[in-house]
Design an enzyme around this catalytic site. Sequence first.
Site, PDB file in Angstrom:
ATOM      1  N   GLY A  14       0.772  -1.133  -0.034  1.00  0.00           N
ATOM      2  CA  GLY A  14      -0.079  -0.193   0.045  1.00  0.00           C
ATOM      3  C   GLY A  14       0.753   1.313  -0.179  1.00  0.00           C
ATOM      4  N   ASN A  16       1.504   3.089  -2.196  1.00  0.00           N
ATOM      5  CA  ASN A  16       1.143   4.062  -3.249  1.00  0.00           C
ATOM      6  C   ASN A  16      -0.292   4.760  -2.753  1.00  0.00           C
ATOM      7  OD1 ASN A  16       2.366   4.087  -6.099  1.00  0.00           O
ATOM      8  ND2 ASN A  16       2.474   1.893  -5.828  1.00  0.00           N
ATOM      9  N   HIS A 113       0.488   0.747 -13.393  1.00  0.00           N
ATOM     10  CA  HIS A 113       1.174  -0.247 -13.547  1.00  0.00           C
ATOM     11  C   HIS A 113       2.612  -0.142 -13.605  1.00  0.00           C
ATOM     12  CE1 HIS A 113       1.790  -4.237 -15.319  1.00  0.00           C
ATOM     13  NE2 HIS A 113       2.636  -3.717 -16.305  1.00  0.00           N
ATOM     14  N   VAL A 148      -6.222  -6.946 -19.910  1.00  0.00           N
ATOM     15  CA  VAL A 148      -5.511  -6.953 -18.739  1.00  0.00           C
ATOM     16  C   VAL A 148      -4.511  -5.756 -19.208  1.00  0.00           C
ATOM     17  CG1 VAL A 148      -4.112  -7.968 -17.265  1.00  0.00           C
ATOM     18  CG2 VAL A 148      -6.044  -9.124 -18.085  1.00  0.00           C
ATOM     19  N   ASP A 149      -4.298  -4.841 -18.285  1.00  0.00           N
ATOM     20  CA  ASP A 149      -3.243  -3.751 -18.527  1.00  0.00           C
ATOM     21  C   ASP A 149      -3.389  -3.077 -19.963  1.00  0.00           C
ATOM     22  OD1 ASP A 149      -2.215  -4.179 -16.072  1.00  0.00           O
ATOM     23  OD2 ASP A 149      -0.843  -5.526 -16.855  1.00  0.00           O
ATOM     24  N   ALA A 177       8.563   6.883  -8.824  1.00  0.00           N
ATOM     25  CA  ALA A 177       7.777   7.621  -9.718  1.00  0.00           C
ATOM     26  C   ALA A 177       6.466   7.371  -9.315  1.00  0.00           C
ATOM     27  CB  ALA A 177       8.126   7.203 -11.204  1.00  0.00           C
TER      28      ALA A 177
END
Length: 203
Positions: A14, A16, A113, A148-149, A177
């Site tokens: 977590g 992020n 991602h 997906v993505d 980043a």
Amino acid sequence: MSRLKLGVLGSGRGSNFVALATAVAEGKVAAEFVVVGSDQADATILEEAKKRGIPTVVCPKGNYRTKLEEQIEEGLAEQLGKAGVELLILAGYMRVVKEPLLKRFKGRMINLHPSLLPAFPGLRAWEQALRAGVQETGCTVHWVNEVVDGGSVIRQMRVPVREGDTAELLHARIQEAEHTILWEVVRDLAMRKIPWLQDPRAK
Ligand code: GAR
């Protein structure tokens, strides 16, 4: 305008979520968290949410590792909906999202991602980048759809691969980043500086 109501799903540390919560607490993002959810009852992200007084939900793991069973995902989607989530953020959520979440949060669900998509979708993208021998990788925030993505890219940040990088060093650099790109995108969505696929407040 009132604050954008955020829901976050994560399966692990977590970091992020913490970076985003910090930016929100510092008044940089006109948003508030209404719920944080996880498929892992012992995930640190839930502890971080509780520390901040944010309601949490946990769903059962079910029988698969990479996705939730439809009924379980339906229950999760329902709880997020009841909490009033306007923007759903996948931040380290390690399940493939299926119909129940896709339907309920169509055009208002984003994913973070750890690569410059379309390069290196899927798991452990930083290891894929290292193995491929690229000189540059990065992170992406994109809209979530059934691929997906594969949803449309909102923003990316580049990160250099350095001589002698290990998977851990490279992932840590990508995460630095990520800790900026996510709150900046949420800030800009809240201010309608980025066009929504489906604005939750559209009449
Ligand atoms: C992040 O690096 C995120 O990009 C990645 O998991 C990590 C979660 O870190 N997500 C994926 O790989 C999704 N396919 P965090 O729990 O510390 O935020």
